[in-house]
Design a protein around this motif. Structure first.
Motif, short mmCIF file in Angstrom:
data_model
loop_
_atom_site.label_atom_id
_atom_site.label_comp_id
_atom_site.label_asym_id
_atom_site.label_seq_id
_atom_site.Cartn_x
_atom_site.Cartn_y
_atom_site.Cartn_z
N GLY A 187 50.59 41.45 48.46
CA GLY A 187 51.80 42.20 48.75
C GLY A 187 51.81 43.59 48.15
O GLY A 187 52.80 44.31 48.29
N ARG A 188 50.70 44.00 47.50
CA ARG A 188 50.69 45.30 46.83
C ARG A 188 50.23 46.45 47.73
O ARG A 188 50.38 47.61 47.35
CB ARG A 188 49.79 45.23 45.59
CG ARG A 188 50.35 44.39 44.47
CD ARG A 188 49.56 44.59 43.19
NE ARG A 188 48.18 44.10 43.31
CZ ARG A 188 47.79 42.88 43.01
NH1 ARG A 188 48.68 41.99 42.57
NH2 ARG A 188 46.53 42.52 43.13
N GLY A 189 49.65 46.18 48.88
CA GLY A 189 49.21 47.27 49.75
C GLY A 189 48.11 48.10 49.15
O GLY A 189 48.16 49.34 49.20
N GLU A 190 47.09 47.45 48.58
CA GLU A 190 45.97 48.15 47.97
C GLU A 190 44.65 47.62 48.53
O GLU A 190 44.53 46.43 48.82
CB GLU A 190 45.97 47.97 46.45
CG GLU A 190 47.20 48.50 45.75
CD GLU A 190 47.21 48.18 44.26
OE1 GLU A 190 48.05 48.76 43.55
OE2 GLU A 190 46.40 47.34 43.82
N MET A 191 43.66 48.50 48.65
CA MET A 191 42.32 48.11 49.04
C MET A 191 41.34 49.00 48.29
O MET A 191 41.49 50.22 48.27
CB MET A 191 42.13 48.26 50.55
CG MET A 191 41.01 47.43 51.13
SD MET A 191 41.28 45.64 51.08
CE MET A 191 42.72 45.47 52.14
#
Length: 286
Positions: A187-191
């Protein structure tokens, strides 16, 4: 030795790699270039946006008096497909240190009519003439060592949404951004990932245009699935990258109205911020 293993043992060089061959354009007339878009850089059935950006970037580097992209902004109008395409460029302004041009990539519909796929406006210069003075608060992303990260080949089955492009990339994802692959998105929207080309070719300014748009979308870590098409992407190339693998970090802070932004940073082996980008992308909700 098997052919694949023999090929892997020979490290490709800048100018002599699959990426260079697949982004090569043929000048038909001043400002007009032909290319056959390779199916090797597709995501599902559409050609990857970073690969397309590199194709247009190469054409502009030939058309303009300066060869290095400093900033390039692209609007993706319709999805590109593998096959013949034409790039039309126009010089907007030339100066001593910067030149500005625009370019569009066209393909053909079933009736033979040209359809514009992507349009860009870009400024070019010479990265080797930039001063060495750096004053920054930016820090490289904290990614575990490469042998503690995971690529598509480490999964028990092909990752949903994976495609031909993964075979052409050296991609090792930070386990902290892989919850989506296990059915547990953070749910953090990180890659974050280590990034390179699978044939060992080192990065250059053109391949940085690919790097900013080659990781799985951050929407996966937000719990969304499916294709996330780019609407607009602006990339800044800050310096010529050092040899070795890149580190790419992408974040999304806001998804609203079916659109999200992705902010990317690309760092080289010398801990320099070599490229940045922001894109607006459409997502499928529900």
């Amino acid at each position: 030795m098997p052919e694949a293993a023999s090929a892997a043992a020979v490290r490709a060089t800048i100018g002599d790699s699959e990426f260079d061959r697949d982004t090569a354009v043929t000048r038909r007339a001043p400002g007009v270039y032909d290319i056959d878009l390779s199916a090797g850089w597709t995501i599902i059935n559409a050609v990857n946006g970073g690969y397309l950006l590199a194709v247009l970037g190469r054409a502009l580097g030939d058309a303009l008096p300066h060869s290095d992209p400093f900033t390039i902004s692209a609007h993706y109008l319709t999805a590109s497909q593998p096959g013949p395409a034409v790039v039309r460029t126009e010089t907007v302004r030339t100066g001593r240190t910067l030149s500005t041009g625009q370019a569009s990539l066209f393909q053909y519909d079933d009736e033979g009519n040209e359809v514009e796929r992507i349009r860009v406006l870009a400024s070019y210069g010479d990265l080797d003439t930039l001063p060495d003075d750096v004053r920054t608060s930016a820090k490289p992303p904290a990614i575990p060592p490469m042998d503690q990260c995971f690529g598509p080949e480490d999964g028990p089955a092909p990752v949903e949404g994976s495609s031909a492009i993964t075979d052409r990339l050296m991609l090792k994802l930070d386990p902290a951004t892989l919850g989506w692959a296990l059915g547990q998105p953070s749910g953090r929207g990180e890659m974050r990932a280590w990034f390179g080309l699978s044939d060992g070719r080192d990065a250059d300014p053109l391949s940085l245009l690919l790097a900013v748009d080659a990781l799985p979308p951050t929407a996966f870590e937000l719990g969304l699935k499916g294709w996330v098409p780019t609407v607009e992407l602006t990339a800044h190339v800050r310096c010529r990258p050092a040899p070795g693998p890149l580190r790419v970090s992408i974040t999304t802070r806001n998804l609203a109205g079916g659109f999200l932004e992705e902010d990317a940073e690309v760092w080289d082996s010398a801990d320099r911020l070599v490229a940045q980008s922001r894109q607006l992308a459409r997502v499928r909700l529900g």
